[in-house]
Write a protein that holds these residues in place. Structure first.
Motif, mmCIF file in Angstrom:
data_model
loop_
_atom_site.group_PDB
_atom_site.id
_atom_site.type_symbol
_atom_site.label_atom_id
_atom_site.label_comp_id
_atom_site.label_asym_id
_atom_site.label_seq_id
_atom_site.Cartn_x
_atom_site.Cartn_y
_atom_site.Cartn_z
ATOM 1 N N PRO A 197 0.809 -1.229 0.000
ATOM 2 C CA PRO A 197 0.000 0.000 0.000
ATOM 3 C C PRO A 197 0.840 1.276 0.000
ATOM 4 C CG PRO A 197 -0.871 -1.588 1.567
ATOM 5 C CD PRO A 197 0.454 -2.117 1.119
ATOM 6 N N ASP A 198 1.947 1.259 0.756
ATOM 7 C CA ASP A 198 2.791 2.457 0.806
ATOM 8 C C ASP A 198 3.389 2.758 -0.572
ATOM 9 O OD1 ASP A 198 2.346 2.900 3.497
ATOM 10 O OD2 ASP A 198 4.012 1.613 4.122
ATOM 11 N N PHE A 199 3.780 1.702 -1.288
ATOM 12 C CA PHE A 199 4.351 1.889 -2.626
ATOM 13 C C PHE A 199 3.296 2.422 -3.601
ATOM 14 C CE2 PHE A 199 5.869 -0.020 -6.746
ATOM 15 C CZ PHE A 199 6.930 0.872 -6.897
ATOM 16 N N VAL A 200 2.065 1.902 -3.479
ATOM 17 C CA VAL A 200 0.974 2.368 -4.336
ATOM 18 C C VAL A 200 0.678 3.842 -4.056
ATOM 19 C CG1 VAL A 200 -1.463 2.090 -4.940
ATOM 20 C CG2 VAL A 200 -0.047 0.072 -4.512
ATOM 21 N N MET A 201 0.614 4.198 -2.766
ATOM 22 C CA MET A 201 0.342 5.589 -2.392
ATOM 23 C C MET A 201 1.446 6.513 -2.898
ATOM 24 S SD MET A 201 -2.524 5.822 -0.428
ATOM 25 C CE MET A 201 -2.344 7.034 0.859
ATOM 26 N N VAL A 259 1.871 10.706 -9.520
ATOM 27 C CA VAL A 259 0.873 11.026 -10.536
ATOM 28 C C VAL A 259 0.245 12.393 -10.241
ATOM 29 C CG1 VAL A 259 -1.363 10.370 -11.518
ATOM 30 C CG2 VAL A 259 0.359 8.614 -11.068
ATOM 31 N N CYS A 260 -0.086 12.636 -8.978
ATOM 32 C CA CYS A 260 -0.699 13.911 -8.597
ATOM 33 C C CYS A 260 0.252 15.084 -8.855
ATOM 34 C CB CYS A 260 -1.109 13.880 -7.125
ATOM 35 S SG CYS A 260 -2.508 12.791 -6.778
ATOM 36 N N GLU A 261 1.527 14.890 -8.557
ATOM 37 C CA GLU A 261 2.506 15.949 -8.822
ATOM 38 C C GLU A 261 2.586 16.252 -10.320
ATOM 39 O OE1 GLU A 261 6.233 14.813 -7.158
ATOM 40 O OE2 GLU A 261 5.493 14.769 -5.088
ATOM 41 N N ALA A 262 2.554 15.194 -11.122
ATOM 42 C CA ALA A 262 2.599 15.384 -12.581
ATOM 43 C C ALA A 262 1.344 16.107 -13.077
ATOM 44 C CB ALA A 262 2.750 14.034 -13.276
ATOM 45 N N LEU A 263 0.180 15.759 -12.519
ATOM 46 C CA LEU A 263 -1.066 16.421 -12.906
ATOM 47 C C LEU A 263 -1.062 17.893 -12.509
ATOM 48 C CD1 LEU A 263 -3.635 13.632 -11.924
ATOM 49 C CD2 LEU A 263 -3.223 14.484 -14.240
ATOM 50 N N ASN A 264 -0.572 18.179 -11.312
ATOM 51 C CA ASN A 264 -0.523 19.565 -10.850
ATOM 52 C C ASN A 264 0.417 20.414 -11.704
ATOM 53 O OD1 ASN A 264 -2.339 19.207 -8.715
ATOM 54 N ND2 ASN A 264 -0.731 18.491 -7.342
ATOM 55 N N ASP A 265 1.490 19.805 -12.167
ATOM 56 C CA ASP A 265 2.438 20.537 -13.003
ATOM 57 C C ASP A 265 1.881 20.743 -14.419
ATOM 58 O OD1 ASP A 265 5.175 21.633 -13.515
ATOM 59 O OD2 ASP A 265 5.219 19.961 -14.933
ATOM 60 N N VAL A 292 -0.098 4.499 -17.007
ATOM 61 C CA VAL A 292 1.292 4.584 -17.477
ATOM 62 C C VAL A 292 2.262 4.475 -16.303
ATOM 63 C CG1 VAL A 292 3.001 6.099 -18.551
ATOM 64 C CG2 VAL A 292 0.712 5.906 -19.542
ATOM 65 N N LYS A 293 1.983 5.203 -15.231
ATOM 66 C CA LYS A 293 2.876 5.185 -14.061
ATOM 67 C C LYS A 293 2.875 3.811 -13.400
ATOM 68 C CE LYS A 293 4.788 8.284 -12.770
ATOM 69 N NZ LYS A 293 6.177 8.769 -12.974
ATOM 70 N N GLY A 346 5.546 -1.332 -12.206
ATOM 71 C CA GLY A 346 5.235 -2.752 -12.065
ATOM 72 C C GLY A 346 4.027 -3.028 -11.198
ATOM 73 N N ILE A 347 3.184 -2.038 -11.008
ATOM 74 C CA ILE A 347 1.953 -2.215 -10.232
ATOM 75 C C ILE A 347 0.836 -2.624 -11.185
ATOM 76 C CG2 ILE A 347 0.260 -1.095 -8.735
ATOM 77 C CD1 ILE A 347 2.462 0.860 -7.903
ATOM 78 N N LYS A 348 0.144 -3.701 -10.843
ATOM 79 C CA LYS A 348 -0.925 -4.194 -11.715
ATOM 80 C C LYS A 348 -2.292 -3.818 -11.155
ATOM 81 C CE LYS A 348 1.669 -8.110 -13.592
ATOM 82 N NZ LYS A 348 1.695 -9.575 -13.818
#
Length: 277
Positions: free
Chosen positions: A176-180, A186-192, A251-252, A257-259
């Motif tokens: 869970p920590d890796f997923v978060m 992803v959120c940082e990329a969206l904000n940018d 994509v991320k 490697g998260i499925k």
């Protein structure tokens, strides 16, 4: 022959009247400072009224030309009485449509150009708001006309800001920590990428940028936990940003490697089944 010519002239003048109303209305709104959507809404109402007015007058004058009705005082009073009785039965729904149309307009529930979801059944862009009906254009470019009196609920997607909410399910086996952490990236990329479309506060900084809301479900599905990210954006960019946010997650996740979780079917042959027993 003269009656036919006069009738044609009446119809032509009615048509020219509507055209003149549309032209004058356009010129008047060209010098005003209303926003475009508000102008289109008022123009739609004014043109609708002119259509009804010109059609009614033209019908009466054409009928008069052929002697079907006489416009003297006694005939007008008699006709008005008959019309009143007929209208009493036939116009209840019309009055309801007109009144509800005015309420929709003056309460600013929708404007021409808004993307709306009406009665939880019709979704599309508002093209025209008339005296009796509201017309929208759906995704398939079909024009849908809805009587104003039948409009019970309106979900408006075009009111300055909307919250993008994106859910994704990930297998319980994933850390869970890796997923978060990945979702934070992803959120940082969206904000940018979409910083100019994020809703800003008085300091001109994003007040509610994209962030990880957290794990929002671990019970309703056996395939995995549900994670959610949210962000408040300008309404006109809601759909495109929502779509791209889901793409960026996929994509991320592929990079890390998260499925994404999905139902799986496991086939067990008879020998294996007996061994389990």
């Amino acid at each position: 022959m003269i009656r036919f010519i006069n009738s044609i002239l009446i119809i032509m003048f009615s048509y020219l009247f509507v055209r003149a109303v549309k032209y004058i209305t356009k010129k008047v709104f060209d010098i005003t400072k209303f926003d475009v959507q508000r102008e289109n809404t008022f123009k739609s109402i004014i043109v609708s009224i002119s259509y009804y007015l010109s059609f009614s007058v033209a019908c009466v004058l054409v009928l008069k030309e052929f002697g079907i009705i006489d416009l003297n005082q006694s005939t007008i009073l008699t006709g008005a009485g008959i019309f009143g009785v007929i209208a009493g039965f036939a116009s209840q729904s019309i009055i309801k449509d007109v009144l509800n149309g005015f309420f929709i307009l003056f309460e600013k529930q929708i404007k021409v150009g808004d993307f709306v979801y009406i009665n939880e059944s019709f979704r599309g862009t508002v093209e025209e708001i008339g005296l009796r009906t509201t017309s929208i254009r759906d995704w398939n470019l079909r024009r849908i006309s809805i009587p104003n009196g039948e409009i019970k609920s309106i979900m408006n997607y075009s009111r300055k800001k909307m919250r993008v909410i994106v859910h994704v399910r990930v297998s319980y086996e994933c850390d869970p920590d890796f997923v978060m952490q990945t979702l934070e990236e992803v959120c940082e990329a969206l904000n940018d990428k979409y910083k100019e479309f994020l809703i800003k506060n008085i300091m001109n900084e994003p007040s509610r940028p994209f962030s990880v809301y957290g794990v929002t479900d671990i019970e309703s599905s056996s395939v995995g936990a549900k994670y959610t990210i949210t962000g408040v954006v300008a309404s006109f960019k809601y759909f495109s940003i929502s779509k791209n946010a889901r793409l960026m997650i996929l994509v991320k996740f592929r990079e890390k490697g998260i499925k994404v979780a999905y139902p799986k079917r496991v086939n067990i042959d008879a020998d294996e089944y007996e061994s389990y027993i």
